[in-house]
Design an enzyme around this catalytic site. Structure first.
Site, PDB file in Angstrom:
ATOM      1  N   GLY A 250     -47.414 -29.287   6.397  1.00 55.12           N
ATOM      2  CA  GLY A 250     -49.067 -29.515   5.799  1.00 55.12           C
ATOM      3  C   GLY A 250     -49.814 -28.385   6.188  1.00 55.12           C
ATOM      4  CG  ASP A 251     -50.517 -28.087  10.270  1.00 51.44           C
ATOM      5  OD1 ASP A 251     -51.076 -28.815   9.953  1.00 51.44           O
ATOM      6  OD2 ASP A 251     -49.775 -28.314  11.434  1.00 51.44           O
TER       7      ASP A 251
END
Length: 301
Positions: A250-251
């Site tokens: 996600g990052d």
């Protein structure tokens, strides 16, 4: 300049063994370690995309020194506040027949240290990007993100918030450029069960009514959806390759989206590059590399 904030960085110590037996001494098959924290992950992937960023936050002790030295390179400027007491946390990730995680608490961060960070935010200028990612340590006030955004509210800054529940909702009044909830987080925010694509679009637009400009929804194995600030829906799928690691995907998606927007000023391209970076991390033991990103960009449609 792109600024990332990681309030509670970590060293992620990963141990792999065929099986784990409680109550006895176990021997590992292999070991790895990574410097972690959501904002740090974003900075690291931005570096692979040839974009410079400044990593802000707090470090302490010998582990904090290792984190700072470990991530610093030609494209990552480290400007952490060094705490006098405690040590930056070590998170243990046990990968055996079942996966088990033991996450450390991290050092105490007081009001004086928080004010030091606020003063660093004063260096942010019009046209910069600020990325707030992750949770807030227990020792810090619940309104920490709000106080940060209040500090820069009169500047023309693109704000990215990748957080959950109240942290995310309470940031919306500052009209962030991008937020990145997943399906479950949207369900929790609105206390509904979000099932269909129409549901996702409906509640993403509700988040826009509350202040978000662009809503990027990660859908795991189904890809991602973007509802842009003009109300247009964009979708991206996933590539078929063995998933090795989902930590940091996600990052990586946030980093890719920001990089895509900075480079092309295009939401479709931002979504594409964000999705590719998220996939690249999933297919590697650590975070996405330039080589893997370029390899997948050719395949991604």
């Amino acid at each position: 300049m792109i600024y990332t904030i990681t309030l509670n960085p970590s060293i992620d110590y990963i141990v792999r063994l065929s099986d784990l037996t409680m109550g006895i001494t176990n021997r590992t098959d292999s070991e790895e370690y990574y410097f972690g924290g959501k904002g740090i992950n974003v900075s690291c992937v931005l570096s692979e995309l040839d974009l410079e960023s400044t990593a802000l936050g707090f470090v302490a002790g010998f582990t904090g020194e290792a984190i700072e030295k470990g991530i610093k390179n030609d494209r990552i400027i480290t400007d952490f506040i060094r705490l006098k007491d405690g040590v930056s946390r070590i998170n243990i990730k046990i990968k055996a027949d079942e996966e088990t995680e033991i996450n450390g608490q991290g050092p105490h961060i007081g009001e004086a240290e928080l004010e030091e960070l606020m003063q660093k935010l004063d260096n942010i200028k019009d046209g910069d990007i600020l990325i707030l990612a992750g949770s807030i340590p227990k020792s810090m006030p619940d309104d920490t993100y709000e106080r940060m955004l209040e500090r820069i509210k009169d500047k023309d800054v693109l704000i990215v918030v990748d957080a959950t529940k109240k942290l995310l909702v309470n940031s919306l009044k500052y009209k962030p450029f991008l937020i990145k909830p997943n399906r479950q987080e949207i369900s929790e925010i609105f206390d509904v069960e979000v099932k269909t694509e129409d549901d996702i679009e409906k509640y993403a637009k509700e988040l826009q009514k509350l202040g978000a400009r662009n809503v990027l929804i990660s859908l795991g194995g189904e890809g991602a959806m973007l509802i842009d600030e003009f109300g247009k829906k964009h979708k991206a799928g996933v590539l078929k390759e063995k998933v090795i690691n989902t930590v940091g995907s996600g990052d990586s998606m946030v980093a890719g989206f920001v990089a895509g927007y900075v480079k092309e000023n295009s939401y479709p391209y931002a979504l594409k590059l964000g999705s590719v970076c998220g996939n690249a991390t999933a297919f590697l033991p650590g975070l996405a590399t330039k080589e893997k990103i370029n390899e997948l960009l050719v395949k991604f449609k």
